[in-house]
Design a protein around this motif. Structure first.
Motif, PDB file in Angstrom:
ATOM      1  N   GLY A  40       0.818  -1.211   0.000  1.00 48.17           N
ATOM      2  CA  GLY A  40       0.000   0.000   0.000  1.00 48.17           C
ATOM      3  C   GLY A  40       0.852   1.262   0.000  1.00 48.17           C
ATOM      4  N   LEU A  41       1.862   1.314   0.857  1.00 41.67           N
ATOM      5  CA  LEU A  41       2.738   2.478   0.906  1.00 41.67           C
ATOM      6  C   LEU A  41       3.555   2.627  -0.368  1.00 41.67           C
ATOM      7  CD1 LEU A  41       4.066   2.292   4.589  1.00 41.67           C
ATOM      8  CD2 LEU A  41       2.434   3.935   3.628  1.00 41.67           C
ATOM      9  N   LEU A  42       4.007   1.500  -0.929  1.00 40.25           N
ATOM     10  CA  LEU A  42       4.818   1.553  -2.145  1.00 40.25           C
ATOM     11  C   LEU A  42       4.046   2.171  -3.302  1.00 40.25           C
ATOM     12  CD1 LEU A  42       7.338   0.814  -3.831  1.00 40.25           C
ATOM     13  CD2 LEU A  42       6.292  -1.451  -4.190  1.00 40.25           C
ATOM     14  N   PHE A  43       2.863   1.638  -3.566  1.00 41.19           N
ATOM     15  CA  PHE A  43       2.105   2.133  -4.718  1.00 41.19           C
ATOM     16  C   PHE A  43       1.542   3.531  -4.469  1.00 41.19           C
ATOM     17  CE2 PHE A  43       1.934  -2.462  -5.636  1.00 41.19           C
ATOM     18  CZ  PHE A  43       2.439  -2.425  -6.923  1.00 41.19           C
ATOM     19  N   ALA A  44       1.202   3.856  -3.215  1.00 39.07           N
ATOM     20  CA  ALA A  44       0.743   5.214  -2.919  1.00 39.07           C
ATOM     21  C   ALA A  44       1.872   6.218  -3.147  1.00 39.07           C
ATOM     22  CB  ALA A  44       0.243   5.291  -1.478  1.00 39.07           C
ATOM     23  N   THR A  45       3.090   5.843  -2.773  1.00 43.62           N
ATOM     24  CA  THR A  45       4.242   6.735  -2.963  1.00 43.62           C
ATOM     25  C   THR A  45       4.563   6.912  -4.440  1.00 43.62           C
ATOM     26  OG1 THR A  45       5.150   6.036  -0.832  1.00 43.62           O
ATOM     27  CG2 THR A  45       6.663   7.098  -2.378  1.00 43.62           C
ATOM     28  N   VAL A  46       4.559   5.796  -5.203  1.00 37.58           N
ATOM     29  CA  VAL A  46       4.842   5.879  -6.641  1.00 37.58           C
ATOM     30  C   VAL A  46       3.799   6.742  -7.339  1.00 37.58           C
ATOM     31  CG1 VAL A  46       4.964   4.557  -8.784  1.00 37.58           C
ATOM     32  CG2 VAL A  46       6.067   3.680  -6.713  1.00 37.58           C
ATOM     33  N   ASN A  47       2.533   6.532  -6.998  1.00 35.22           N
ATOM     34  CA  ASN A  47       1.463   7.326  -7.606  1.00 35.22           C
ATOM     35  C   ASN A  47       1.575   8.802  -7.219  1.00 35.22           C
ATOM     36  OD1 ASN A  47      -1.669   8.373  -7.096  1.00 35.22           O
ATOM     37  ND2 ASN A  47      -1.362   7.276  -9.031  1.00 35.22           N
ATOM     38  N   GLY A  48       1.947   9.044  -5.960  1.00 35.16           N
ATOM     39  CA  GLY A  48       2.107  10.430  -5.524  1.00 35.16           C
ATOM     40  C   GLY A  48       3.233  11.140  -6.248  1.00 35.16           C
ATOM     41  N   VAL A  49       4.339  10.421  -6.510  1.00 30.24           N
ATOM     42  CA  VAL A  49       5.453  11.015  -7.253  1.00 30.24           C
ATOM     43  C   VAL A  49       5.036  11.298  -8.688  1.00 30.24           C
ATOM     44  CG1 VAL A  49       7.767  10.571  -8.155  1.00 30.24           C
ATOM     45  CG2 VAL A  49       7.207   9.965  -5.786  1.00 30.24           C
TER      46      VAL A  49
END
Length: 377
Positions: A40-49
């Protein structure tokens, strides 16, 4: 076992198919919790970037909770997908899949993982659309070619990573098998001379005061060696052959001790074909006679039995001698017992054990526990 070791073992067990999980429930929950939070944190961070909203209010209020919800959905689909397959599939299917050591294993686990991911993503997006009142979210995502391109790319990466991981695991297992085989040969090479020298010493002890019995014992010992030496040098034997060797050995000891030694052997017919390392129970029988019965004027009885409880095989050597704390107990160095424990660990892993226990009514019990392979009928 420490917390780290227990968690690491739980992670390893996730790579295998098994009806009953040996890990504690809290460890299995922790494994899936780590997956859920990590993805969850990985994909949220990638999407946020990618969107430029990382760390913004909108990211914290919408993007991060949405990705965590999708990650939770995917994690639950993995759990119920794999556990459902393990529970519903026949045991022979699980044994067959676990025995694959080629491309089929990678294809199976990759396909099941991709299906669980796809179902989890669709359910997660539907939940996000419902909670955030964005009814068109699922339709837009599914209808976008970019969504399927990204999903296909991630699926290919997952397949390659899992293929490399299983290939590495197979190489490690093959190397461990070679190490274990060498260790077993070394340990077995130590126990054979111990058995042979002890028996020859028993023959020698009869020469002075009972030469005819010593001659008969030597003849039977020669016949016994001729019939069993090839089996002793093998990597494994069967329970039927092991009990036959014990019966022959105890027959030799009865020549030496006479009526002071009584023997009882109990091997159920359905267990006769089970394989195990040779000379596993032999040192226990020798100890029962040497430490338990010989010091007693009246002698006693040695009982050797085998039984099965679920996926465990139990072999027990019991005597009604003086017990572990007997006044005439002879000193020993424990080499034979350490050898058996080492052979059990090398061949069967931590599920195998050897225990020495007091026998109810007097005497000693030596109990061997061996986990049976899944394909054992």
């Amino acid at each position: 076992m420490t917390f780290t070791e227990e968690f690491t073992q739980a992670l390893r067990n996730q790579r295998m198919l098994m009806k009953k999980r040996p890990d504690r429930l809290r460890m299995r929950v922790l494994v899936y919790l780590v997956w859920f939070i990590g993805f969850g944190l990985l994909f949220a961070t990638v999407n946020g970037v990618q969107s430029g909203r990382l760390g913004s209010v909108a990211w914290w209020r919408n993007d991060l909770p949405g990705h965590m919800l999708v990650s939770l959905s995917v994690t639950l689909c993995f759990f119920f997908g794999f556990r459902g397959f393990e529970t519903l599939a026949p045991q022979r299917w699980l044994d067959t899949i676990s025995g694959w050591r080629d491309w089929r294993s990678g294809v199976f686990f990759s396909t099941l993982s991709i299906l669980c991911s796809l179902v989890g993503l669709l359910l997660g997006f539907a939940a996000v659309a419902g909670i955030w009142s964005r009814q068109d979210l699922l339709g837009k995502l599914v209808g976008k070619p970019g969504f399927w391109a990204q999903f296909l790319l991630i699926s290919i990466i997952v397949t390659l990573v899992m293929g490399l991981r299983y290939r590495s695991r197979w190489k490690q297992e093959a190397m461990q098998a070679r190490i274990t085989e060498a260790q077993l040969k070394l340990l077995q090479g130590q126990i054979e001379p111990h058995f042979l020298f002890n028996t020859l010493a028993n023959v020698q002890s009869l020469i002075d005061f009972a030469p005819q019995r010593a001659k008969l014992m030597l003849e039977r010992f020669t016949d016994y060696l001729r019939a069993s030496l090839g089996q002793l040098r093998g990597e494994s034997t069967t329970l039927a052959q092991e009990f036959a060797m014990l019966e022959a050995y105890l027959g030799l000891m009865q020549l030496r001790m006479g009526e002071r030694l009584k023997v009882e052997l109990a091997l159920p017919a359905e267990l006769r074909g089970i394989e195990l390392p040779p000379l596993l129970a032999q040192p226990l029988v020798e100890n029962a006679i040497h430490h338990g019965l010989e010091p007693q004027i009246a002698g006693g009885t040695v009982t050797v039995s085998a039984r099965r409880e679920g996926r465990l095989l139990h072999i027990e050597v019991a005597d009604d001698g003086q017990g572990l704390d007997g006044p005439r107990r002879r000193a020993g160095n424990g080499v034979a017992l350490d050898n058996i424990r080492a052979r059990l660990q090398a061949r069967f892993g931590p599920g195998a054990s050897l225990e020495l226990l007091p026998r109810e009514g007097g005497g000693t019990r030596a109990c061997i526990q061996i986990p049976l392979p899944n394909d054992t009928p």
